[in-house]
Design a protein around this motif. Structure first.
Motif, PDB file in Angstrom:
ATOM      1  N   VAL A  13      67.858 -26.717   9.149  1.00 37.18           N
ATOM      2  CA  VAL A  13      67.962 -25.420   8.467  1.00 37.18           C
ATOM      3  C   VAL A  13      66.579 -24.899   8.082  1.00 37.18           C
ATOM      4  O   VAL A  13      66.282 -23.706   8.235  1.00 37.18           O
ATOM      5  CB  VAL A  13      68.868 -25.544   7.216  1.00 37.18           C
ATOM      6  CG1 VAL A  13      68.808 -24.263   6.384  1.00 37.18           C
ATOM      7  CG2 VAL A  13      70.305 -25.823   7.636  1.00 37.18           C
ATOM      8  N   LEU A  14      65.713 -25.795   7.586  1.00 38.72           N
ATOM      9  CA  LEU A  14      64.363 -25.381   7.195  1.00 38.72           C
ATOM     10  C   LEU A  14      63.604 -24.796   8.372  1.00 38.72           C
ATOM     11  O   LEU A  14      63.004 -23.716   8.275  1.00 38.72           O
ATOM     12  CB  LEU A  14      63.589 -26.569   6.629  1.00 38.72           C
ATOM     13  CG  LEU A  14      63.928 -27.041   5.219  1.00 38.72           C
ATOM     14  CD1 LEU A  14      62.939 -28.118   4.780  1.00 38.72           C
ATOM     15  CD2 LEU A  14      63.920 -25.900   4.237  1.00 38.72           C
ATOM     16  N   TYR A  15      63.593 -25.522   9.487  1.00 44.25           N
ATOM     17  CA  TYR A  15      62.869 -25.048  10.671  1.00 44.25           C
ATOM     18  C   TYR A  15      63.352 -23.661  11.084  1.00 44.25           C
ATOM     19  O   TYR A  15      62.558 -22.737  11.298  1.00 44.25           O
ATOM     20  CB  TYR A  15      63.067 -26.006  11.844  1.00 44.25           C
ATOM     21  CG  TYR A  15      62.444 -27.368  11.667  1.00 44.25           C
ATOM     22  CD1 TYR A  15      61.425 -27.593  10.752  1.00 44.25           C
ATOM     23  CD2 TYR A  15      62.870 -28.442  12.439  1.00 44.25           C
ATOM     24  CE1 TYR A  15      60.855 -28.841  10.605  1.00 44.25           C
ATOM     25  CE2 TYR A  15      62.302 -29.695  12.299  1.00 44.25           C
ATOM     26  CZ  TYR A  15      61.290 -29.893  11.376  1.00 44.25           C
ATOM     27  OH  TYR A  15      60.734 -31.129  11.227  1.00 44.25           O
ATOM     28  N   CYS A  16      64.672 -23.531  11.209  1.00 41.19           N
ATOM     29  CA  CYS A  16      65.232 -22.292  11.748  1.00 41.19           C
ATOM     30  C   CYS A  16      65.165 -21.145  10.738  1.00 41.19           C
ATOM     31  O   CYS A  16      64.952 -19.991  11.120  1.00 41.19           O
ATOM     32  CB  CYS A  16      66.674 -22.525  12.201  1.00 41.19           C
ATOM     33  SG  CYS A  16      66.807 -23.669  13.595  1.00 41.19           S
ATOM     34  N   TYR A  17      65.339 -21.451   9.456  1.00 45.18           N
ATOM     35  CA  TYR A  17      65.283 -20.394   8.433  1.00 45.18           C
ATOM     36  C   TYR A  17      63.890 -19.773   8.364  1.00 45.18           C
ATOM     37  O   TYR A  17      63.741 -18.543   8.381  1.00 45.18           O
ATOM     38  CB  TYR A  17      65.674 -20.956   7.068  1.00 45.18           C
ATOM     39  CG  TYR A  17      65.451 -19.962   5.940  1.00 45.18           C
ATOM     40  CD1 TYR A  17      66.356 -18.936   5.700  1.00 45.18           C
ATOM     41  CD2 TYR A  17      64.305 -20.040   5.138  1.00 45.18           C
ATOM     42  CE1 TYR A  17      66.146 -18.013   4.682  1.00 45.18           C
ATOM     43  CE2 TYR A  17      64.086 -19.118   4.118  1.00 45.18           C
ATOM     44  CZ  TYR A  17      65.007 -18.110   3.897  1.00 45.18           C
ATOM     45  OH  TYR A  17      64.784 -17.203   2.900  1.00 45.18           O
ATOM     46  N   PHE A  18      62.866 -20.619   8.287  1.00 45.95           N
ATOM     47  CA  PHE A  18      61.510 -20.073   8.161  1.00 45.95           C
ATOM     48  C   PHE A  18      61.014 -19.512   9.493  1.00 45.95           C
ATOM     49  O   PHE A  18      60.194 -18.590   9.509  1.00 45.95           O
ATOM     50  CB  PHE A  18      60.558 -21.146   7.628  1.00 45.95           C
ATOM     51  CG  PHE A  18      60.684 -21.359   6.145  1.00 45.95           C
ATOM     52  CD1 PHE A  18      60.019 -20.540   5.257  1.00 45.95           C
ATOM     53  CD2 PHE A  18      61.506 -22.351   5.642  1.00 45.95           C
ATOM     54  CE1 PHE A  18      60.151 -20.703   3.894  1.00 45.95           C
ATOM     55  CE2 PHE A  18      61.652 -22.527   4.272  1.00 45.95           C
ATOM     56  CZ  PHE A  18      60.971 -21.710   3.393  1.00 45.95           C
ATOM     57  N   GLY A  19      61.500 -20.058  10.612  1.00 42.13           N
ATOM     58  CA  GLY A  19      61.192 -19.452  11.904  1.00 42.13           C
ATOM     59  C   GLY A  19      61.789 -18.056  11.999  1.00 42.13           C
ATOM     60  O   GLY A  19      61.147 -17.121  12.491  1.00 42.13           O
ATOM     61  N   GLN A  20      63.033 -17.909  11.500  1.00 39.77           N
ATOM     62  CA  GLN A  20      63.685 -16.602  11.480  1.00 39.77           C
ATOM     63  C   GLN A  20      62.958 -15.642  10.541  1.00 39.77           C
ATOM     64  O   GLN A  20      62.846 -14.442  10.818  1.00 39.77           O
ATOM     65  CB  GLN A  20      65.139 -16.752  11.027  1.00 39.77           C
ATOM     66  CG  GLN A  20      65.952 -15.472  11.054  1.00 39.77           C
ATOM     67  CD  GLN A  20      66.218 -14.982  12.462  1.00 39.77           C
ATOM     68  OE1 GLN A  20      66.755 -15.710  13.285  1.00 39.77           O
ATOM     69  NE2 GLN A  20      65.847 -13.736  12.748  1.00 39.77           N
ATOM     70  N   LYS A  21      62.434 -16.169   9.448  1.00 38.55           N
ATOM     71  CA  LYS A  21      61.695 -15.342   8.495  1.00 38.55           C
ATOM     72  C   LYS A  21      60.451 -14.738   9.148  1.00 38.55           C
ATOM     73  O   LYS A  21      60.111 -13.577   8.904  1.00 38.55           O
ATOM     74  CB  LYS A  21      61.295 -16.188   7.287  1.00 38.55           C
ATOM     75  CG  LYS A  21      60.719 -15.386   6.128  1.00 38.55           C
ATOM     76  CD  LYS A  21      60.440 -16.263   4.917  1.00 38.55           C
ATOM     77  CE  LYS A  21      59.862 -15.431   3.780  1.00 38.55           C
ATOM     78  NZ  LYS A  21      59.563 -16.252   2.587  1.00 38.55           N
ATOM     79  N   VAL A  22      59.789 -15.522  10.006  1.00 38.90           N
ATOM     80  CA  VAL A  22      58.623 -15.027  10.729  1.00 38.90           C
ATOM     81  C   VAL A  22      59.029 -13.910  11.690  1.00 38.90           C
ATOM     82  O   VAL A  22      58.376 -12.858  11.772  1.00 38.90           O
ATOM     83  CB  VAL A  22      57.924 -16.162  11.507  1.00 38.90           C
ATOM     84  CG1 VAL A  22      56.789 -15.609  12.364  1.00 38.90           C
ATOM     85  CG2 VAL A  22      57.382 -17.214  10.548  1.00 38.90           C
ATOM     86  N   VAL A  23      60.129 -14.130  12.422  1.00 36.30           N
ATOM     87  CA  VAL A  23      60.616 -13.116  13.373  1.00 36.30           C
ATOM     88  C   VAL A  23      60.954 -11.818  12.645  1.00 36.30           C
ATOM     89  O   VAL A  23      60.540 -10.725  13.053  1.00 36.30           O
ATOM     90  CB  VAL A  23      61.858 -13.642  14.137  1.00 36.30           C
ATOM     91  CG1 VAL A  23      62.455 -12.529  15.003  1.00 36.30           C
ATOM     92  CG2 VAL A  23      61.494 -14.833  14.998  1.00 36.30           C
ATOM     93  N   ASN A  24      61.700 -11.933  11.557  1.00 29.59           N
ATOM     94  CA  ASN A  24      62.116 -10.740  10.805  1.00 29.59           C
ATOM     95  C   ASN A  24      60.915  -9.972  10.256  1.00 29.59           C
ATOM     96  O   ASN A  24      60.868  -8.739  10.304  1.00 29.59           O
ATOM     97  CB  ASN A  24      63.044 -11.137   9.658  1.00 29.59           C
ATOM     98  CG  ASN A  24      64.380 -11.662  10.149  1.00 29.59           C
ATOM     99  OD1 ASN A  24      64.744 -11.489  11.301  1.00 29.59           O
ATOM    100  ND2 ASN A  24      65.108 -12.319   9.270  1.00 29.59           N
TER     101      ASN A  24
END
Length: 365
Positions: free
Chosen positions: A282-293
């Motif tokens: 969840v950490l990897y994907c959440y903060f990766g998504q935060k960068v994309v957004n």
């Protein structure tokens, strides 16, 4: 990571101590890996014991890959430090400083929660093993470990706490770096929105000031992409292995919980261990998504900059930034898995399919 000998030092003043420390931690990790593999080979017929051993062993595999990946790309961290000291990243006014502080709160909270979670889980597991006089890591020894319980327990204690400390440090560092990428995009958005504001009322002067700012913002935008690229290359392989292994570990742990008594302490520890693995994904994907957004808002910021009140030259600069921003900043794992929430759902779906396969094999056996 500096104490463990893996983080590069700006000066080679303590290089000998670093090598000794890195050798020690590497020896502990590899020893557990080798002894764990032998244990698995000797218990291939026991699916319940094998699944538990493989779950712990895969955790060690991810740690070793992360350690060597970190060491291999250690010079990248010096480059990232240099970029973060650049005026493009550090020169902020009071309003921008508040934006930085607000947006970095999440990663700080995550750091605290991760450390507490891991410490509690490991402490419960190791103390329970001590009270019950049983070893908590499944390894093979060329002697009867029961006859040398405290010596073996101490070795497992070192392996467990050192491995957990290194793994948490690497994960938290990745979280902070991803959050920094997202925050810099948010900061750039804030600056672009203000570009169209009138400065002096003198059109010629305002035009020159805006162009100077946009040239600086264009460089800042490129630096964000470069920084994200360094983060990806420095953690890519370790993150890829972690995602794959965590998915398999969750499957093994879920399988083990189904054949473990519900009211036993072992059941609770398996659930906690599964939660740890899920937390990492969840950490990897959440903060990766935060960068994309955050990177996708750059185009929006150019639209909101009152561009229609600016000169043609300023509008061309804005258009150039918009064209660059059409390619989102996406951090991937191994160049295959983009760290996004969509990918998280795909990973969990695949993990569930693998779990049902294991359960079917067990029931048919």
């Amino acid at each position: 990571m500096g104490l463990a000998g893996y983080y590069p030092l700006a000066k080679d003043k303590h290089i000998t101590l670093q090598r000794i420390s890195a050798t020690f931690f590497t020896f502990i990790a590899l020893s557990y890996l080798i002894l764990g593999i032998i244990f698995c080979i000797k218990n291939l017929s026991n699916l319940g014991l094998l699944s538990e051993a493989c779950a712990f062993l895969l955790t060690e595999v991810t740690l070793i890959v992360k350690m060597f990946n970190f060491f291999y790309y250690k010079r990248n961290f010096l480059l990232m430090e240099e970029m973060l000291r650049s005026p493009l990243f550090t020169e902020v006014d009071a309003e921008e400083e508040n934006i930085l502080k607000e947006n970095l709160k999440t990663s700080k909270i995550v750091e605290i929660l991760t450390i507490i979670q891991v410490l509690v889980n490991i402490s419960v597991e190791t103390l329970y093993a001590l009270f019950e006089k049983k070893l908590f890591l499944l390894m093979w020894f060329p002697f009867d470990p029961a006859e040398h319980f405290y010596a073996v327990y101490f070795f497992e204690l070192i392996a467990c706490f050192s491995g957990a400390t290194l793994a948490v440090t690497i994960d938290v560092l990745l979280v902070y770096l991803l959050d920094l990428c997202a925050v810099q995009c948010t900061l750039l958005k804030h600056r672009l929105i203000k570009v169209g504001a009138t400065f002096t009322g003198d059109e010629a002067v305002d035009d020159r000031v805006r162009i100077e700012k946009l040239e600086k913002y264009t460089i800042h935008h490129d630096e964000i992409y470069s920084f994200a690229g360094l983060v990806e290359s420095s953690f890519s392989m370790g993150t890829f292995v972690q995602i794959v292994c965590s998915s398999v570990i969750i499957c093994f742990c879920l399988f083990k919980t189904l054949i473990t008594p519900l009211k036993s302490i072992e059941f609770g520890m398996l659930v906690a261990y599964s939660y740890d693995m899920l937390w990492q994904l969840v950490l990897y994907c959440y903060f990766g998504q935060k960068v994309v957004n955050a990177s996708e808002t750059i185009t929006e910021a150019c639209y909101m900059s009152n561009w229609y009140n600016c000169s043609l030259k300023v509008q061309k600069h804005l258009l150039m930034i918009m064209n660059r921003a059409n390619t989102s900043v996406v951090v991937t794992a191994g160049g295959l898995f983009p760290l996004t929430l969509e990918m998280l759902m795909a990973i969990l779906s695949t993990a569930y399919s693998f779990f049902t396969l294991i359960w079917k094999v067990y029931n048919d056996a």
